[in-house]
Scaffold this active site. Structure first.
Site, PDB file in Angstrom:
ATOM      1  N   LYS A 201     -25.968  -1.424  29.616  1.00 29.25           N
ATOM      2  CA  LYS A 201     -25.024  -0.288  29.515  1.00 29.25           C
ATOM      3  C   LYS A 201     -25.267   0.540  28.339  1.00 29.25           C
ATOM      4  O   LYS A 201     -25.319  -0.285  26.997  1.00 29.25           O
ATOM      5  CB  LYS A 201     -23.732  -0.779  29.355  1.00 29.25           C
ATOM      6  CG  LYS A 201     -22.526   0.362  29.280  1.00 29.25           C
ATOM      7  CD  LYS A 201     -21.244  -0.318  29.537  1.00 29.25           C
ATOM      8  CE  LYS A 201     -20.249   0.915  29.153  1.00 29.25           C
ATOM      9  NZ  LYS A 201     -18.756   0.196  29.679  1.00 29.25           N
ATOM     10  N   LYS A 230     -19.357   3.960  20.628  1.00 27.79           N
ATOM     11  CA  LYS A 230     -19.369   2.675  20.739  1.00 27.79           C
ATOM     12  C   LYS A 230     -20.766   2.020  20.576  1.00 27.79           C
ATOM     13  O   LYS A 230     -21.271   1.280  21.070  1.00 27.79           O
ATOM     14  CB  LYS A 230     -19.107   2.475  22.284  1.00 27.79           C
ATOM     15  CG  LYS A 230     -17.544   2.897  22.734  1.00 27.79           C
ATOM     16  CD  LYS A 230     -17.044   2.407  24.019  1.00 27.79           C
ATOM     17  CE  LYS A 230     -15.657   2.788  24.107  1.00 27.79           C
ATOM     18  NZ  LYS A 230     -15.189   2.493  25.387  1.00 27.79           N
ATOM     19  N   LYS A 261     -26.026   1.334  33.724  1.00 26.56           N
ATOM     20  CA  LYS A 261     -25.091   2.136  33.594  1.00 26.56           C
ATOM     21  C   LYS A 261     -25.477   3.198  32.270  1.00 26.56           C
ATOM     22  O   LYS A 261     -25.593   2.712  31.314  1.00 26.56           O
ATOM     23  CB  LYS A 261     -23.804   1.495  33.365  1.00 26.56           C
ATOM     24  CG  LYS A 261     -22.366   2.684  33.122  1.00 26.56           C
ATOM     25  CD  LYS A 261     -21.513   1.706  33.057  1.00 26.56           C
ATOM     26  CE  LYS A 261     -20.069   2.679  33.080  1.00 26.56           C
ATOM     27  NZ  LYS A 261     -18.932   1.937  32.438  1.00 26.56           N
ATOM     28  N   SER A 287     -18.553   8.911  35.449  1.00 28.38           N
ATOM     29  CA  SER A 287     -17.537  10.194  35.454  1.00 28.38           C
ATOM     30  C   SER A 287     -18.260  11.321  35.431  1.00 28.38           C
ATOM     31  O   SER A 287     -18.109  12.455  35.920  1.00 28.38           O
ATOM     32  CB  SER A 287     -16.500   9.753  34.633  1.00 28.38           C
ATOM     33  OG  SER A 287     -16.790   9.578  33.030  1.00 28.38           O
TER      34      SER A 287
HETATM   35  C1  PBG Z   1     -15.578   0.763  29.231  1.00 33.48           C
HETATM   36  C2  PBG Z   1     -15.989   1.449  30.451  1.00 33.48           C
HETATM   37  C3  PBG Z   1     -16.253   2.767  30.452  1.00 33.48           C
HETATM   38  C4  PBG Z   1     -16.629   2.951  31.975  1.00 33.48           C
HETATM   39  C5  PBG Z   1     -16.410   2.003  32.687  1.00 33.48           C
HETATM   40  N1  PBG Z   1     -15.959   0.851  31.744  1.00 33.48           N
HETATM   41  C6  PBG Z   1     -16.454   3.693  29.663  1.00 33.48           C
HETATM   42  C7  PBG Z   1     -17.217   3.284  28.207  1.00 33.48           C
HETATM   43  O1  PBG Z   1     -17.897   2.274  28.209  1.00 33.48           O
HETATM   44  O2  PBG Z   1     -16.911   4.072  27.097  1.00 33.48           O
HETATM   45  C8  PBG Z   1     -17.126   4.309  32.366  1.00 33.48           C
HETATM   46  C9  PBG Z   1     -17.009   4.830  33.495  1.00 33.48           C
HETATM   47  C10 PBG Z   1     -17.262   6.443  33.910  1.00 33.48           C
HETATM   48  O3  PBG Z   1     -17.399   7.269  33.023  1.00 33.48           O
HETATM   49  O4  PBG Z   1     -17.296   6.545  34.887  1.00 33.48           O
HETATM   50  N2  PBG Z   1     -15.229  -0.662  29.563  1.00 33.48           N
END
Ligand code: PBG
Length: 336
Positions: A201, A230, A261, A287
């Site tokens: 991720k 992050k 991801k 998203s």
């Molecule tokens: C964090 C989490 C995120 C998403 C799913 N779980 C955001 C992040 O890591 O900052 C993002 C999902 C998306 O953008 O559709 N636990």
């Protein structure tokens, strides 16, 4: 590889001249079985609250989520991934609400499993929907602490599985969390609960609209477009070998399924992970990817349905076994 023949004897266009032959020789296809529906739930009474940055997506109430689970069953969507938007007053620095067995996630899981037991329910394991600072882990002196966070995540996962979740999906990127979660689950007789690890991720700008969706916009100054920082735990977008290292650790710790991801900008990672490990591998169309397609389509610049299906198929071509996507119900409707 043997590419027999040379032009003019060889004419690749022969295989594209009509739909029947294109269908016949197509190497990859997309089906409803490939979809995991990314769904936002909230703890208020309103059936559906639209997410501005994600047209077509709404936060659903628990009752709305139960109805949506029935819809998923009807459409043949195998699984739903639940993400919670909780009331800001329930958030604190430690994200304690994550461990509430009567909290939103557990309540929604129970309602959805009651409504449609045949649909797999996946839950996110991370603290960001529950912390007032919006980070996925515990903050101590301005740093996200790993091992202390992992203990909380293992507890969170166990509570979610006891509420009926079929798949726990740690999305936090702490080191060692998959092993800790596996041990916590097995220690309580939950050896059948699946773990889909967000193994690779990346620290990505594509999570922007998700901040609005789950109400964690504070991180990075409160702007929806700024997904915050992050980078001390999520991966550097410049890295590719590191993804294999992350995956190999998660596999050794007991991950059943792997997730890459974001999705489309990281198809190379999907391919490398699939080739290297040959395990069930998924991609998350996040998203921001969803928002870009919707925004361009709303402007009349692309054809929404065509681009949606093309992107989902691209994941399959890259080696993904399935896709976590906000488009799932719409895509399923066009596929049946
Ligand atoms: C964090 C989490 C995120 C998403 C799913 N779980 C955001 C992040 O890591 O900052 C993002 C999902 C998306 O953008 O559709 N636990």
């Amino acid at each position: 590889m043997n590419y027999a023949g040379k032009y003019p004897a060889a004419r690749p266009r022969r295989l594209r001249q009509s739909e029947w032959v294109r269908r016949l020789v197509r190497e990859h296809c997309l089906g409803v079985d490939d979809l995991i529906w990314a769904m936002i739930v909230h703890d208020g009474p309103e059936p559906a609250i639209p997410v501005t940055a994600m047209p077509g997506v709404a936060r659903l109430s628990v009752a709305g989520a139960a109805e949506a689970a029935k819809r998923a069953a009807k459409l043949g969507i195998p699984a739903i991934a639940v993400f919670p938007h909780i009331d800001a007053v329930k958030k604190d620095a430690e994200g304690r609400e994550a461990l509430n067995p009567g909290g939103l996630v557990c309540t929604a899981v129970r309602a959805m499993k009651d409504a449609a037991p045949e649909v797999g329910i996946m839950v996110d394991v991370a603290l960001d929907p529950f912390t007032d600072h919006g980070h996925d882990g515990l903050l101590r002196d301005g740093r996200i602490v790993n091992d202390e966070t992992v203990k909380v995540l293992a507890e969170q996962a166990l509570i979610q599985v006891k509420a009926g979740a079929d798949i726990v999906a740690p999305s936090d990127m702490m080191d060692g969390r998959v092993g800790a979660i596996r041990a916590a689950l097995d220690g309580e007789g939950c050896q059948d609960a699946l773990i889909m690890s967000y193994a690779a991720k990346y620290a990505s700008g594509f999570y922007g609209p998700y901040r609005e969706a789950i109400g964690s916009g504070k991180l990075g100054g409160g702007s929806v477009a700024n997904p915050g920082d992050k980078r001390t735990y999520q991966m550097d977008p410049g890295n590719s070998d590191e993804a294999l290292r992350e995956v190999s650790m998660d596999v050794a710790e007991g991950a059943d399924m792997l997730l890459v991801k974001p999705g489309l900008p990281y198809l190379d990672i999907v391919r490398r992970v699939k080739d290297a490990f040959a395990l069930p591998t998924f991609a998350f169309q996040v998203s921001g990817e969803y928002a870009m397609i919707k925004a361009a389509a709303a402007n009349g610049w692309i054809e929404e349905e065509r681009v949606m299906l093309e992107t989902l198929l691209a994941f399959k071509r890259a080696g993904a076994d399935g896709i976590v996507t906000y488009f799932a119900p719409v895509a399923a409707e066009t596929l049946v």
